[in-house]
Motif scaffolding. Structure first.
Motif, PDB file in Angstrom:
ATOM      1  N   GLY A  66     -55.701  80.449 -64.083  1.00  0.00           N
ATOM      2  CA  GLY A  66     -55.033  80.133 -63.953  1.00  0.00           C
ATOM      3  C   GLY A  66     -54.535  79.157 -63.048  1.00  0.00           C
ATOM      4  O   GLY A  66     -54.035  77.558 -62.561  1.00  0.00           O
ATOM      5  N   VAL A  85     -54.998  80.041 -78.217  1.00  0.00           N
ATOM      6  CA  VAL A  85     -54.368  80.797 -78.621  1.00  0.00           C
ATOM      7  C   VAL A  85     -54.841  80.951 -80.591  1.00  0.00           C
ATOM      8  O   VAL A  85     -55.418  79.984 -80.525  1.00  0.00           O
ATOM      9  N   ASN A  87     -43.202  79.504 -76.666  1.00  0.00           N
ATOM     10  CA  ASN A  87     -43.741  79.601 -75.736  1.00  0.00           C
ATOM     11  C   ASN A  87     -44.223  80.725 -75.117  1.00  0.00           C
ATOM     12  O   ASN A  87     -43.104  81.894 -74.245  1.00  0.00           O
ATOM     13  N   PRO A  88     -45.634  81.306 -75.537  1.00  0.00           N
ATOM     14  CA  PRO A  88     -46.048  82.548 -75.122  1.00  0.00           C
ATOM     15  C   PRO A  88     -45.829  83.160 -73.397  1.00  0.00           C
ATOM     16  O   PRO A  88     -46.182  84.432 -73.348  1.00  0.00           O
ATOM     17  N   THR A  89     -45.769  81.771 -72.381  1.00  0.00           N
ATOM     18  CA  THR A  89     -45.658  82.527 -71.351  1.00  0.00           C
ATOM     19  C   THR A  89     -44.431  82.641 -70.777  1.00  0.00           C
ATOM     20  O   THR A  89     -44.016  82.976 -69.549  1.00  0.00           O
ATOM     21  N   VAL A  90     -43.301  81.976 -71.594  1.00  0.00           N
ATOM     22  CA  VAL A  90     -41.669  82.177 -71.203  1.00  0.00           C
ATOM     23  C   VAL A  90     -41.300  83.326 -71.599  1.00  0.00           C
ATOM     24  O   VAL A  90     -40.388  84.908 -71.963  1.00  0.00           O
ATOM     25  N   ASP A 124     -35.711  79.221 -68.700  1.00  0.00           N
ATOM     26  CA  ASP A 124     -36.543  80.340 -69.740  1.00  0.00           C
ATOM     27  C   ASP A 124     -35.657  81.271 -70.501  1.00  0.00           C
ATOM     28  O   ASP A 124     -35.985  81.935 -71.487  1.00  0.00           O
ATOM     29  N   ASP A 157     -42.305  87.514 -74.893  1.00  0.00           N
ATOM     30  CA  ASP A 157     -43.779  88.501 -74.825  1.00  0.00           C
ATOM     31  C   ASP A 157     -43.380  88.256 -76.092  1.00  0.00           C
ATOM     32  O   ASP A 157     -43.458  88.681 -76.568  1.00  0.00           O
TER      33      ASP A 157
END
Ligand SMILES: Nc1ncnc2c1ncn2[C@@H]1O[C@H](COP(=O)(O)OP(=O)(O)O)[C@@H](O)[C@H]1O
Ligand SMILES: N[C@@H](CC(=O)OP(=O)(O)O)C(=O)O
Length: 455
Positions: free
Chosen positions: A43, A221, A228-231, A437, A233
């Protein structure tokens, strides 16, 4: 025959390149391999393309390039050592970068294209060399040799039709062909890059040119997810989706795929599969022409920040013939493209991407709208985001907009603009950047909380 494109995350280190080599050699059909520049190892890391931009910009500003040059060389040294390739190839890469820095820099865009393209070009050379070193019949192919002809528009290449016939001839070559992504050549032999993320575009063009049975896009992924998997779970994985859905979602902010990339594959009816380099056994996401959409009319939610709005108000605007054309031509004169134009009776808003704007351009646009169009009011509004619901089944389903607006209001997200695309495969909302988000999470809970299967 398959075309496999590996993104920067799949090629960020020697260990990743070894995984990629196994994937390539695991399936004899993987003949055409498109590679990106090394991406982020974690990251905190920086993509090689961004290091190259820093190098090019430093050169243009102050000419002291040793430190940024060594940052790029170090990335390749690390990879070459990990692959057991020795120092020779590192020296070749350093020499290549120095010769690019010696290019004519009077046209800064062309100079930057030379710098940016070296990321994929040198990575392709390393990967071909590594495959050869482990006994695989593999060859590096330069896009100019492949005939990948593009428009002469630096940083924004568009493929030319002739390219496809040239690329078809690659089928005659032996072994695995390693082709750098992200750039082609104009008819005047100028190197021209695609927009950022453009290795996906090269992959799709090559797939169409060689008439591949499948275009595989390897990333980090297991599949494309509904959000979006970063937003969100653990979002739902999308097993199958249509080209239209993927294009809309990529346009609206799904980082996984470049939105322009789908067009060549789609036109040639070549299915696309998004797969994970770190878990190649997972089935991934298939992108195809049509799907059943009875189970869930909405397939995904995407959002993107960084938009501005030009708000224009003029009494009786709706009656004035040519008002819209004149407004858009003012924007066109500044070389700016627009995204949406939601309109009322006496007012209209033009939504644009921020990165095309400068304070001078903004001031000039507003002045011309007031002076030349006689607007009663005109101003820029900043910090906008667009959030989009996408799904083939939406146009046949009653109540999608009602559910979406309710979900947004429950998250206390103020809607600035609503736009139902005429394709009816998407519904988008203009909101403030800061709410993005929460808005994604609210819409996700509304449309996916029951984990309806996305087939
Ligand atoms: N809806 C989504 N589904 C899957 N990945 C997504 C989605 N939205 C954003 N992403 C992000 O896209 C990333 C992959 O794209 P990118 O970083 O460009 O990969 P590559 O380096 O392979 O080109 C994933 O790591 C993920 O964080
Ligand atoms: N390396 C280029 C092109 C590209 O497609 O990269 P990636 O596959 O890492 O998104 C960029 O960063 O824009």
């Amino acid at each position: 025959m398959k075309v496999a494109k590996f993104g920067g995350s799949s090629l960020a280190s020697a260990d990743q390149i070894k995984k990629v080599s196994n994937i390539i050699t695991d399936d004899q059909d993987r003949k055409f391999v498109i590679v990106s520049a090394p991406g982020k190892r974690d990251g905190e890391d920086t993509k090689v393309t961004d290091l190259l931009i820093e190098l090019g910009e430093t050169f243009l500003d102050e000419k002291k390039v040793e430190a940024p040059l060594q940052k790029v060389v170090e990335r390749y040294r690390d990879i070459a050592q990990g692959l057991g390739l020795g120092e020779g190839i590192v020296q070749t890469i350093e020499d290549d970068l120095k010769s690019r820095l010696a290019f004519d820099s009077t046209d800064e865009d062309r100079f930057m294209d030379q710098m940016k393209a070296s990321g994929e070009d040198n990575n392709a050379k390393i990967i071909a060399r590594y495959l050869q070193s482990i006994g695989v019949v593999a060859e590096y192919i330069h896009p100019q040799e492949a005939g990948l002809l593009v428009s002469d528009t630096p940083g924004n290449a568009q493929v030319l039709d002739e390219a496809y016939d040239h690329l078809y001839k690659l089928r005659e070559k032996n072994g695995i062909l390693i082709i750098p992504g992200f750039f082609g050549f104009s008819k005047e032999n100028q190197l021209v890059t695609f927009p950022r993320g453009g290795s996906d575009i090269t992959g799709s063009i090559v797939a169409a040119g060689v008439k591949a049975d499948l275009y595989e896009n390897f990333t980090d992924v297991d599949s494309v997810f509904a959000a979006n998997p970063t937003v969100v779970d653990n979002p739902c994985a999308i097993k199958r989706m249509t080209f239209r859905e993927m294009r809309e979602l990529s346009y609206a902010g799904f980082g996984v795929f470049h939105d322009e990339a789908l067009i060549p594959a789609f036109k040639s009816n070549i299915p696309v599969c998004v797969k994970n380099t770190n878990n190649p056994g997972a089935s991934g996401t298939m992108i195809i022409n049509e799907r059943e959409y009875a189970l869930n009319p909405v397939i995904g939610i995407a959002a993107d920040k960084g938009f501005s709005t030009i708000y224009v108000r003029k009494y009786l605007m709706n009656r004035e013939v040519g008002f819209g054309r004149k407004l858009l031509s003012i924007i066109e004169d500044e070389g700016i493209s627009y995204e949406h134009i939601p309109s009322g009776i006496d007012d209209t808003s033009v939504i644009l991407e921020n990165d095309q704007l400068t304070p001078e351009k903004e001031e000039k646009i507003i002045r011309r709208i007031i002076d030349e169009l006689g607007a009663d009011d005109a101003y820029f509004e900043k910090d906008f985001a667009m959030i989009m619901l996408v799904g083939e089944g939406m146009h046949e389903t009653v109540g999608i907009a009602a559910r979406a607006t309710k979900a947004l209001s429950e998250k206390e997200v103020n809607i600035e603009m609503i736009n139902q695309g005429s394709s009816e495969v998407s519904l988008s909302f203009g909101i403030h950047d800061a709410d993005v988000d929460e808005a994604i999470r609210g819409l996700y809970e509304e449309f996916f909380s029951t984990k309806e299967v996305l087939q």
